[in-house]
Design a protein around this motif. Sequence first.
Motif, mmCIF file in Angstrom:
data_model
loop_
_atom_site.group_PDB
_atom_site.id
_atom_site.type_symbol
_atom_site.label_atom_id
_atom_site.label_comp_id
_atom_site.label_asym_id
_atom_site.label_seq_id
_atom_site.Cartn_x
_atom_site.Cartn_y
_atom_site.Cartn_z
ATOM 1 N N GLY A 54 25.402 17.157 -47.049
ATOM 2 C CA GLY A 54 24.416 16.159 -47.444
ATOM 3 C C GLY A 54 23.870 16.452 -48.821
ATOM 4 N N THR A 55 22.920 15.630 -49.228
ATOM 5 C CA THR A 55 22.308 15.792 -50.546
ATOM 6 C C THR A 55 20.894 16.309 -50.362
ATOM 7 N N PHE A 56 20.580 17.370 -51.084
ATOM 8 C CA PHE A 56 19.258 17.974 -50.961
ATOM 9 C C PHE A 56 18.628 18.078 -52.342
ATOM 10 N N TYR A 57 17.319 17.963 -52.367
ATOM 11 C CA TYR A 57 16.630 17.962 -53.655
ATOM 12 C C TYR A 57 15.734 19.176 -53.789
ATOM 13 N N GLY A 58 15.727 19.729 -55.009
ATOM 14 C CA GLY A 58 14.891 20.888 -55.289
ATOM 15 C C GLY A 58 13.995 20.597 -56.470
ATOM 16 N N GLU A 59 13.031 21.458 -56.656
ATOM 17 C CA GLU A 59 12.136 21.284 -57.792
ATOM 18 C C GLU A 59 11.553 22.631 -58.185
ATOM 19 N N CYS A 60 10.935 22.647 -59.372
ATOM 20 C CA CYS A 60 10.248 23.842 -59.812
ATOM 21 C C CYS A 60 8.880 23.854 -59.147
ATOM 22 N N ALA A 61 8.522 24.986 -58.558
ATOM 23 C CA ALA A 61 7.279 25.055 -57.792
ATOM 24 C C ALA A 61 6.255 25.985 -58.434
ATOM 25 N N GLU A 62 6.416 26.221 -59.736
ATOM 26 C CA GLU A 62 5.446 27.069 -60.437
ATOM 27 C C GLU A 62 5.160 26.396 -61.774
ATOM 28 N N PHE A 63 3.883 26.150 -62.055
ATOM 29 C CA PHE A 63 3.563 25.431 -63.290
ATOM 30 C C PHE A 63 4.124 26.171 -64.506
ATOM 31 N N CYS A 64 4.912 25.457 -65.315
ATOM 32 C CA CYS A 64 5.632 26.123 -66.396
ATOM 33 C C CYS A 64 5.548 25.350 -67.701
ATOM 34 N N GLY A 65 4.577 24.474 -67.831
ATOM 35 C CA GLY A 65 4.423 23.739 -69.079
ATOM 36 C C GLY A 65 4.364 22.239 -68.841
ATOM 37 N N ALA A 66 4.348 21.507 -69.963
ATOM 38 C CA ALA A 66 4.079 20.070 -69.935
ATOM 39 C C ALA A 66 4.940 19.291 -68.943
ATOM 40 N N GLN A 67 6.242 19.602 -68.867
ATOM 41 C CA GLN A 67 7.135 18.801 -68.034
ATOM 42 C C GLN A 67 7.541 19.529 -66.751
ATOM 43 N N HIS A 68 6.650 20.375 -66.253
ATOM 44 C CA HIS A 68 6.913 21.086 -65.002
ATOM 45 C C HIS A 68 7.300 20.118 -63.876
ATOM 46 N N ALA A 69 6.636 18.961 -63.860
ATOM 47 C CA ALA A 69 6.911 17.989 -62.785
ATOM 48 C C ALA A 69 8.325 17.430 -62.881
ATOM 49 N N TRP A 70 8.903 17.447 -64.103
ATOM 50 C CA TRP A 70 10.263 16.923 -64.265
ATOM 51 C C TRP A 70 11.247 18.061 -64.465
ATOM 52 N N MET A 71 11.269 18.914 -63.483
ATOM 53 C CA MET A 71 12.217 20.016 -63.479
ATOM 54 C C MET A 71 12.855 20.000 -62.098
ATOM 55 N N ARG A 72 13.481 18.865 -61.837
ATOM 56 C CA ARG A 72 14.042 18.662 -60.502
ATOM 57 C C ARG A 72 15.539 18.920 -60.525
ATOM 58 N N PHE A 73 16.089 19.158 -59.357
ATOM 59 C CA PHE A 73 17.537 19.334 -59.290
ATOM 60 C C PHE A 73 18.070 18.871 -57.953
ATOM 61 N N LYS A 74 19.390 18.718 -57.923
ATOM 62 C CA LYS A 74 20.017 18.160 -56.730
ATOM 63 C C LYS A 74 21.155 19.075 -56.285
ATOM 64 N N ILE A 75 21.217 19.337 -55.001
ATOM 65 C CA ILE A 75 22.296 20.149 -54.448
ATOM 66 C C ILE A 75 23.061 19.297 -53.458
ATOM 67 N N THR A 76 24.349 19.131 -53.706
ATOM 68 C CA THR A 76 25.172 18.381 -52.775
ATOM 69 C C THR A 76 26.007 19.377 -51.985
ATOM 70 N N VAL A 77 25.845 19.368 -50.677
ATOM 71 C CA VAL A 77 26.599 20.275 -49.809
ATOM 72 C C VAL A 77 27.782 19.496 -49.228
ATOM 73 N N VAL A 78 28.980 20.013 -49.480
ATOM 74 C CA VAL A 78 30.194 19.311 -49.044
ATOM 75 C C VAL A 78 31.121 20.277 -48.306
ATOM 76 N N GLU A 79 32.145 19.727 -47.690
ATOM 77 C CA GLU A 79 33.157 20.568 -47.047
ATOM 78 C C GLU A 79 33.861 21.380 -48.128
ATOM 79 N N GLU A 80 34.457 22.499 -47.719
ATOM 80 C CA GLU A 80 35.031 23.420 -48.692
ATOM 81 C C GLU A 80 36.080 22.758 -49.602
ATOM 82 N N ASP A 81 36.978 21.932 -49.035
ATOM 83 C CA ASP A 81 38.035 21.327 -49.869
ATOM 84 C C ASP A 81 37.437 20.378 -50.911
ATOM 85 N N GLU A 82 36.372 19.689 -50.517
ATOM 86 C CA GLU A 82 35.711 18.800 -51.477
ATOM 87 C C GLU A 82 35.043 19.611 -52.584
#
Length: 415
Positions: free
Chosen positions: A224-252
């Motif tokens: 599935g698709t999972f979303y992550g983010e920065c959870a420690e204030f790190c400057g002006a755009q801390h809120a826009w420090m997001r990322f996405k992890i897609t978990v797939v089968e090994e062959d994919e």
Amino acid sequence: MDERRQERQKSSGEKRGIPRLLSWGSLSLFAVMILSACGPSGEKPYTTLSPASETADDIHSLYKLVFWLSLIVFVGVQFALVYLSLRYRRKKSDTKRPPQVHGNKRLELLWTIIPAVVLLVLLVPTLNILFDQDARANEGSLQVDVYGKQWWWEFDLGEDTVQGGQDLDVTTANEIVIPVGRNTVFNLYSNNVIHSFWIPQLSGKLDVIPGHVNSISITPTETGTFYGECAEFCGAQHAWMRFKITVVEEDEFYAWVNNWRTSPAISAQEQPEGSSVIQAPQKFSVCLSCHTYNGAENANALSGIDAFSTYGPDLTMLVCRETFAAGMMEMTHENLVQWLMDPDSIKPGNYMGTMIGPGKAVELTQAEAEEMADFLFSMVPEGGCTTADGWNTTDTAATPAVESTPVSTEATPAA
Ligand code: CUA
């Protein structure tokens, strides 16, 4: 009863302090409940209540233990409070002060031992899980180096035991693909400030500290698709420090790795032969002072940043990502043009915006930005981006067949 006490009772009766406090409390609690039920079409990508990895599962089991123990303590204390208040309340017939008691050894022992037992019940499984997670972080099957930047994430896929310990040597930003059921260890680096790596459905928070490497083990138990983010204030755009992890089968997963490896490499201003990639606009050389493409060492790269391979995100398979600017902008041609013309107006304070934009060292005209976006959108692997659920694609029809597990190192284009 002395005068002062009478006065106090009168005034508190007038203000009805406690009921008012209670009604405000319950109102705000209600508001929080309503707000937390909101969200994009009922999705809750940042929930910790539906774990999808062994790590998150362990944390969730602790969470449940704390919740139920707290509930028992809460109900017990409230029940005792209400019962004792009613049972021993002052009645009209009472004329004398009741006997005043100071100290009760048995009671004091009881209210020391009970919390101590409760804490012990929490401590044992907590320590167990802490040590267990630490051990798992030392026996990873796939290593991913994560670099916290201001404000985006770089992911470098490294050693892979399924490939005999081969370094996968894939560098990407903000969006990563990992295989299901494999113990993937994320090693966290920073060369700037402290960030915190957090994918609520897959892991707990772990700080990303300059000068110290923290490692976290994640074994996803479902795709599935999972979303992550920065959870420690790190400057002006801390809120826009997001990322996405897609978990797939090994062959994919290996299809994606191969896709990355066969993604077109740029060679100066030449147009790669027999591909749909268009020629790089002249101003693309400006981009190469901070960005790189498909592992290519670029001549302009500033020295002394070996551990942090790029100042800006690696542009390989850039348009295969769902978003850019760390989850801020949807990956569309129009948005990319807007970004290239004035990144600072979109994400104030970002480094690219100090170089490029109106009144900056480099200004792109609308036509130049369009040309740059055309070029970037042509830089996709042959046949388009590899697809999976929730995985961006530019040409679904021409998706290449999933390759078998072994990754061919020959496919890596020379620098
Ligand atoms: Cu990085 Cu907040």
